[in-house]
Design a protein around this motif. Sequence first.
Motif, PDB file in Angstrom:
ATOM      1  N   GLU A 193      -0.351   8.588  -0.063  1.00  0.00           N
ATOM      2  CA  GLU A 193      -0.886   7.937  -1.251  1.00  0.00           C
ATOM      3  C   GLU A 193      -0.613   6.444  -1.177  1.00  0.00           C
ATOM      4  OE1 GLU A 193       0.017   9.454  -5.112  1.00  0.00           O
ATOM      5  OE2 GLU A 193       0.109  11.515  -4.408  1.00  0.00           O
ATOM      6  N   GLY A 194      -1.571   5.666  -1.631  1.00  0.00           N
ATOM      7  CA  GLY A 194      -1.411   4.216  -1.604  1.00  0.00           C
ATOM      8  C   GLY A 194      -1.692   3.590  -0.263  1.00  0.00           C
ATOM      9  N   GLU A 195      -2.198   4.376   0.706  1.00  0.00           N
ATOM     10  CA  GLU A 195      -2.475   3.833   2.038  1.00  0.00           C
ATOM     11  C   GLU A 195      -3.949   3.888   2.397  1.00  0.00           C
ATOM     12  OE1 GLU A 195       0.898   4.079   5.144  1.00  0.00           O
ATOM     13  OE2 GLU A 195       0.631   6.122   4.414  1.00  0.00           O
ATOM     14  N   THR A 196      -4.823   4.169   1.452  1.00  0.00           N
ATOM     15  CA  THR A 196      -6.249   4.219   1.773  1.00  0.00           C
ATOM     16  C   THR A 196      -6.708   2.860   2.277  1.00  0.00           C
ATOM     17  OG1 THR A 196      -6.942   3.611  -0.463  1.00  0.00           O
ATOM     18  CG2 THR A 196      -6.617   5.958  -0.011  1.00  0.00           C
ATOM     19  N   ASP A 197      -7.772   2.875   3.075  1.00  0.00           N
ATOM     20  CA  ASP A 197      -8.198   1.628   3.714  1.00  0.00           C
ATOM     21  C   ASP A 197      -8.619   0.574   2.685  1.00  0.00           C
ATOM     22  OD1 ASP A 197     -10.370   3.159   3.017  1.00  0.00           O
ATOM     23  OD2 ASP A 197     -11.390   2.994   4.943  1.00  0.00           O
ATOM     24  N   LEU A 198      -9.348   0.956   1.641  1.00  0.00           N
ATOM     25  CA  LEU A 198      -9.792  -0.035   0.661  1.00  0.00           C
ATOM     26  C   LEU A 198      -8.628  -0.587  -0.143  1.00  0.00           C
ATOM     27  CD1 LEU A 198     -13.150   1.511  -0.622  1.00  0.00           C
ATOM     28  CD2 LEU A 198     -12.805  -0.325   1.034  1.00  0.00           C
ATOM     29  N   LEU A 199      -7.649   0.242  -0.455  1.00  0.00           N
ATOM     30  CA  LEU A 199      -6.476  -0.248  -1.179  1.00  0.00           C
ATOM     31  C   LEU A 199      -5.675  -1.198  -0.299  1.00  0.00           C
ATOM     32  CD1 LEU A 199      -4.791  -0.167  -3.744  1.00  0.00           C
ATOM     33  CD2 LEU A 199      -3.609   1.850  -2.844  1.00  0.00           C
ATOM     34  N   GLY A 203       8.428   1.410   1.513  1.00  0.00           N
ATOM     35  CA  GLY A 203       7.698   2.671   1.510  1.00  0.00           C
ATOM     36  C   GLY A 203       6.542   2.571   2.475  1.00  0.00           C
ATOM     37  N   CYS A 204       6.885   2.292   3.765  1.00  0.00           N
ATOM     38  CA  CYS A 204       5.850   1.924   4.738  1.00  0.00           C
ATOM     39  C   CYS A 204       4.993   3.110   5.177  1.00  0.00           C
ATOM     40  CB  CYS A 204       6.478   1.248   5.950  1.00  0.00           C
ATOM     41  SG  CYS A 204       7.770   2.202   6.775  1.00  0.00           S
ATOM     42  N   GLY A 205       5.456   4.364   4.946  1.00  0.00           N
ATOM     43  CA  GLY A 205       4.624   5.526   5.258  1.00  0.00           C
ATOM     44  C   GLY A 205       4.242   5.611   6.716  1.00  0.00           C
ATOM     45  N   SER A 206       2.953   5.504   6.990  1.00  0.00           N
ATOM     46  CA  SER A 206       2.446   5.590   8.361  1.00  0.00           C
ATOM     47  C   SER A 206       2.618   4.297   9.142  1.00  0.00           C
ATOM     48  CB  SER A 206       0.958   5.934   8.335  1.00  0.00           C
ATOM     49  OG  SER A 206       0.224   4.840   7.794  1.00  0.00           O
ATOM     50  N   GLY A 207       2.947   3.204   8.439  1.00  0.00           N
ATOM     51  CA  GLY A 207       3.021   1.895   9.085  1.00  0.00           C
ATOM     52  C   GLY A 207       1.700   1.165   9.119  1.00  0.00           C
ATOM     53  N   ALA A 208       0.678   1.690   8.438  1.00  0.00           N
ATOM     54  CA  ALA A 208      -0.650   1.070   8.487  1.00  0.00           C
ATOM     55  C   ALA A 208      -0.626  -0.339   7.895  1.00  0.00           C
ATOM     56  CB  ALA A 208      -1.661   1.941   7.739  1.00  0.00           C
ATOM     57  N   PHE A 209      -0.065  -0.486   6.690  1.00  0.00           N
ATOM     58  CA  PHE A 209      -0.032  -1.822   6.083  1.00  0.00           C
ATOM     59  C   PHE A 209       0.874  -2.757   6.881  1.00  0.00           C
ATOM     60  CE2 PHE A 209       1.817  -5.102   3.499  1.00  0.00           C
ATOM     61  CZ  PHE A 209       0.718  -5.653   2.863  1.00  0.00           C
ATOM     62  N   ALA A 210       2.066  -2.281   7.262  1.00  0.00           N
ATOM     63  CA  ALA A 210       3.006  -3.132   8.011  1.00  0.00           C
ATOM     64  C   ALA A 210       2.380  -3.634   9.302  1.00  0.00           C
ATOM     65  CB  ALA A 210       4.289  -2.349   8.302  1.00  0.00           C
ATOM     66  N   GLU A 230      15.345 -13.145   2.753  1.00  0.00           N
ATOM     67  CA  GLU A 230      14.441 -13.439   1.647  1.00  0.00           C
ATOM     68  C   GLU A 230      12.977 -13.274   2.049  1.00  0.00           C
ATOM     69  OE1 GLU A 230      15.643 -13.974  -1.419  1.00  0.00           O
ATOM     70  OE2 GLU A 230      17.553 -13.586  -0.418  1.00  0.00           O
ATOM     71  N   PRO A 231      12.196 -12.526   1.261  1.00  0.00           N
ATOM     72  CA  PRO A 231      10.774 -12.341   1.582  1.00  0.00           C
ATOM     73  C   PRO A 231       9.903 -13.425   0.959  1.00  0.00           C
ATOM     74  CG  PRO A 231      11.338 -11.001  -0.307  1.00  0.00           C
ATOM     75  CD  PRO A 231      12.605 -11.731   0.081  1.00  0.00           C
ATOM     76  N   ASP A 232       8.727 -13.609   1.527  1.00  0.00           N
ATOM     77  CA  ASP A 232       7.710 -14.475   0.916  1.00  0.00           C
ATOM     78  C   ASP A 232       6.748 -13.652   0.066  1.00  0.00           C
ATOM     79  OD1 ASP A 232       8.094 -17.287   2.171  1.00  0.00           O
ATOM     80  OD2 ASP A 232       8.244 -15.907   3.862  1.00  0.00           O
ATOM     81  N   VAL A 233       6.328 -12.502   0.598  1.00  0.00           N
ATOM     82  CA  VAL A 233       5.431 -11.610  -0.131  1.00  0.00           C
ATOM     83  C   VAL A 233       5.885 -10.178   0.128  1.00  0.00           C
ATOM     84  CG1 VAL A 233       3.447 -13.178  -0.089  1.00  0.00           C
ATOM     85  CG2 VAL A 233       3.759 -11.549   1.775  1.00  0.00           C
ATOM     86  N   VAL A 234       5.613  -9.298  -0.849  1.00  0.00           N
ATOM     87  CA  VAL A 234       6.130  -7.933  -0.763  1.00  0.00           C
ATOM     88  C   VAL A 234       5.068  -6.939  -1.213  1.00  0.00           C
ATOM     89  CG1 VAL A 234       7.897  -6.315  -1.585  1.00  0.00           C
ATOM     90  CG2 VAL A 234       8.486  -8.731  -1.243  1.00  0.00           C
ATOM     91  N   ARG A 235       4.924  -5.864  -0.439  1.00  0.00           N
ATOM     92  CA  ARG A 235       4.154  -4.705  -0.877  1.00  0.00           C
ATOM     93  C   ARG A 235       5.126  -3.593  -1.223  1.00  0.00           C
ATOM     94  NH1 ARG A 235       3.101   0.165   1.842  1.00  0.00           N
ATOM     95  NH2 ARG A 235       1.371   1.356   0.959  1.00  0.00           N
ATOM     96  N   VAL A 236       5.031  -3.084  -2.443  1.00  0.00           N
ATOM     97  CA  VAL A 236       5.850  -1.949  -2.865  1.00  0.00           C
ATOM     98  C   VAL A 236       4.969  -0.709  -2.804  1.00  0.00           C
ATOM     99  CG1 VAL A 236       7.248  -0.929  -4.691  1.00  0.00           C
ATOM    100  CG2 VAL A 236       7.274  -3.415  -4.340  1.00  0.00           C
ATOM    101  N   GLY A 237       5.199   0.115  -1.797  1.00  0.00           N
ATOM    102  CA  GLY A 237       4.405   1.309  -1.629  1.00  0.00           C
ATOM    103  C   GLY A 237       5.077   2.550  -2.164  1.00  0.00           C
ATOM    104  N   GLY A 238       6.289   2.406  -2.675  1.00  0.00           N
ATOM    105  CA  GLY A 238       7.001   3.552  -3.220  1.00  0.00           C
ATOM    106  C   GLY A 238       8.196   3.105  -4.020  1.00  0.00           C
TER     107      GLY A 238
END
Length: 403
Positions: free
Chosen positions: A236-242, A262-269, A319-327
């Motif tokens: 969840e949260g890893e669909t291509d359009l999202l 919450g990197c899951g499959s690693g697709a976004f990372a 320290e991060p610049d931008v963050v995706r929270v996937g979980g």
Amino acid sequence: MADRVTVIGWDGSPLADAARSALGAATLVAGAAHHLELPEVPENAERVRLGSVALAARRIAGHRGTAVVLADGDPGFFGVVRTLRAPEFGLEVEVVPAVSAVAAAFARAGMPWDDAQVVVAHSRTLRRAVNVCRAHTKVAVLTSPGAGPAELGLLLEGVHRSFVICEELGTAREQVTILTSDKAADHTWRDPNVVIVIGGFVAAAEGGGWIAGREPGAGPRGWALPARAYGGALGEGETDLLRAAQLARLGPRVGDLVWDIGCGSGAFATEAARTGAAVIAVDRSPGSCARTEHSARRYGVQMQIVHGSAPHVLEDLPEPDVVRVGGGGAAVVSAVADRRPQCIVADAATRDAAELIGRDLTEHGYDVECALIQSVELDTRAWTEKERSVAFLLSGRLPDRAP
């Protein structure tokens, strides 16, 4: 204004005829202490110790006569030429280059460097320089006091790299040292120095290429690749359009550090790393960490993978610049917002969960946007619906932090 200004690069080798001629006619010579001790500097010339290049430029602009500026390496490559040519000084300069410190460092190491990234580390740019070292397999760092090998090694904690440290190139005190990044802080290093930083999942490509640095065409064409590109079904949260919308809102770039929680499959990372940004991928599942590493290796990108549960595992991360929270929901978003990244994206399956995340981001001072994203996959043989997904996409941007 000086009648003539010549900038001479010095790499420790004998000066060229053009450089000797310019020095012989100089009535003002600016340079570092070791430059001003060169026997070619005229005894009767005014000598200016080069600290602030801008101050020296003002001094030269008010000088009546012929001026020479001596600088290490190629003065047109991250050197004094840019400042001297600034419009406020009105100086017209001639340049006699020498071998750059970066070229000399790679020569001492016996390595090609057309595939290397080159960065400058000052106190204000050190973190971004380190992020480039995280994201690429071969980086040359032009250091400065307070932003040298020891500081690079400390900030690369958790990321294994090899350092080739070249001190005082071109002088009698020249020294080349090879060690791992975690050992760099155990030594005192002499300025000036250049650090070649090497390592990562994938070795530098052999055979050369067509463009210096990282080849922009590496990897598959396009972004937000389909599930099959990452070995099958995504969470969840890893669909291509999202993912496409998340990447668009975060806009990761070279010099940034991206957290993917919450990197899951690693697709976004993986796709964030393909932009040239440094990435830390976090997940509590060992299987997800393994899938993420597999994706990174498959597409030839660098990232640090951290196994652990958020928010506790985030405390010791840089320290991060931008963050995706996937979980992790609002609790993780709140912990991330406490670290003040410029932009945060998160998704929610319900309106109640989205409102909770949005409220928390607002309380932390972020400007919040929310969109309901619905995607429907169609079977084009019969134009019938195959799969439908719906998610709330939230993004928070910190208005008081420069991009």
